[in-house]
Write a protein that holds these residues in place. Sequence first.
Motif, PDB file in Angstrom:
ATOM      1  N   ALA A 254      -2.564  -4.736 -13.113  1.00 49.02           N
ATOM      2  CA  ALA A 254      -2.297  -3.517 -13.886  1.00 49.02           C
ATOM      3  C   ALA A 254      -3.559  -2.728 -14.231  1.00 49.02           C
ATOM      4  CB  ALA A 254      -1.526  -3.872 -15.154  1.00 49.02           C
ATOM      5  N   CYS A 275      -0.833  -3.947 -20.377  1.00 55.65           N
ATOM      6  CA  CYS A 275      -0.814  -5.143 -19.521  1.00 55.65           C
ATOM      7  C   CYS A 275      -2.231  -5.649 -19.285  1.00 55.65           C
ATOM      8  CB  CYS A 275      -0.136  -4.840 -18.191  1.00 55.65           C
ATOM      9  SG  CYS A 275       1.646  -4.712 -18.314  1.00 55.65           S
ATOM     10  N   PRO A 385      -1.795 -11.984 -15.779  1.00 53.98           N
ATOM     11  CA  PRO A 385      -1.393 -11.074 -16.858  1.00 53.98           C
ATOM     12  C   PRO A 385      -1.272 -11.827 -18.178  1.00 53.98           C
ATOM     13  CG  PRO A 385       0.446 -11.505 -15.370  1.00 53.98           C
ATOM     14  CD  PRO A 385      -0.772 -12.060 -14.729  1.00 53.98           C
ATOM     15  N   ALA A 391       2.797  -5.271 -24.523  1.00 49.80           N
ATOM     16  CA  ALA A 391       3.384  -5.131 -23.186  1.00 49.80           C
ATOM     17  C   ALA A 391       4.845  -5.564 -23.189  1.00 49.80           C
ATOM     18  CB  ALA A 391       2.583  -5.951 -22.179  1.00 49.80           C
ATOM     19  N   ARG A 395       8.094  -3.249 -22.032  1.00 56.66           N
ATOM     20  CA  ARG A 395       8.533  -3.603 -20.683  1.00 56.66           C
ATOM     21  C   ARG A 395       9.898  -3.042 -20.305  1.00 56.66           C
ATOM     22  NH1 ARG A 395      10.174  -5.905 -16.334  1.00 56.66           N
ATOM     23  NH2 ARG A 395      12.216  -6.324 -17.237  1.00 56.66           N
ATOM     24  N   TRP A 412       2.708  -8.903 -13.105  1.00 53.32           N
ATOM     25  CA  TRP A 412       2.614  -8.226 -14.401  1.00 53.32           C
ATOM     26  C   TRP A 412       3.802  -7.301 -14.661  1.00 53.32           C
ATOM     27  CZ3 TRP A 412       2.388  -2.893 -14.105  1.00 53.32           C
ATOM     28  CH2 TRP A 412       2.005  -2.352 -12.866  1.00 53.32           C
ATOM     29  N   LEU A 415       5.980  -9.439 -16.377  1.00 53.96           N
ATOM     30  CA  LEU A 415       5.278 -10.298 -17.349  1.00 53.96           C
ATOM     31  C   LEU A 415       5.596 -11.763 -17.052  1.00 53.96           C
ATOM     32  CD1 LEU A 415       5.712  -8.328 -20.703  1.00 53.96           C
ATOM     33  CD2 LEU A 415       3.845  -8.202 -19.026  1.00 53.96           C
TER      34      LEU A 415
END
Length: 444
Positions: A254, A275, A385, A391, A395, A412, A415
């Motif tokens: 990211a 991220c 990540p 994050a 998401r 990422w 996640l």
Amino acid sequence: MTVDLDVAVVGAGIGGLAAATGLAEAGLSVRVFEAADRVGGRMASFRRAGYTVDEGAEQLSTRGYRATWELIRRAGIRRDEVPPIGKRVAVWREGVAHPGLSEPGAVLTGAGLSKRARIDLVRFLAAIRDPRRFDADRPEWTPIGTRTVADYARGFHPDLHDYLFQAVAGCFFGWDTGRSAMAPFACLLREIGPASCWVTYRDGMDTLARRLAGNLDVVTGRAVREVVGGTDLARVVFDDETVTARSVLLCVPAPVAARLYVNAPEADAEFLAACAFRPMLKVSCFLDRPLAVKTSRPAYVLLTPSAEEDVLSGLVIDHEKHPERAPAGAGLVSLLASPRVVPELFDAADDDVVQALVDSGERFAPGLAGATVRNFVHRFRHGLPEATPEALRLRAGFAARPIGTVDYAGDWVLLRPSSEGAVRSAATTVSRVLSRLDSVRGAA
């Protein structure tokens, strides 16, 4: 404007290669551009003098890796090319290596946990047993919310954090438990199963990447300077030329995607900024004889929790992971730096890194320094990540973003710090790209 490609893929890690494979199989013209001189990204391996060294990723599982196994079959890799490891994971506590940490029997044998902590381990395993509430593809759905690993662990016996959560997260992910979210971690623990389910590629963790790349148009040693998205086309800018494509896929960490995509939509940029990635630092030791960590049952990984050790997060006994990682009669050990020391050691000279990690490794594998004939230092500035709470909060919105000329693939995105996360995100991205290009052609 002239169109050079249907799809340009930036990054030849497993996510980029998986996406490129799906799009090429759909009949599109696809080219992959990789800045490094080899494919595989964080699953790269190198071979020298009969040793096979996994620079980044160490294993995968027969559980929780459905998309990866489908891709393995499509690539024509036989099941015997991905053999079981057959050894345990041990954790160091008070001068003793306790095997069986990731096995169901840990609630009985202890595996380094006190009796009271084992009761809380049962509580924890019961809490995460429902796959509908703990979906590794949608960690933002869990009842844990955005709590960090350390914060969530306060509801249990301290051993659960110190000798399980921190030990696993620190070694395998390079995470600081005070910064990383518990929800993705809990989903992964539920899904991947015990170490008895874990396997490795016989010829190195880059086996799948090399097999996929052999059927694709891949250009290595080709660094991208920037990517510019447009309404109908996107541009990939190099120092000496510009390539235009109907779609561009950023299959890089990211922070790299954020730097390259100069006109990213604001919503994309917000998630990319959240991220964060943890750097990873590792030393491989070529040994003139096989060494082992002294345990009651054979182990191929020794976790060294921060409650016990400052410099290392763990040791991988690679010749125990698979005997062909080292020549007959020799050995191979990998030393993983603790998240605590990685920031100060990452840019240090190789000799200083080797000395720090080998000196610490001697405590857990006596004779390590004397048996070592050569060392190699492996650095990944963007290792895995971090799955920060911010994050996690963003998401769902990122997953619902409109489809444009520039898209993404990588662990990422979900996640989900694993090759399975990268492959799953690639499958979703392939669907998004094909949907957009089909609608464009239909309109035309």
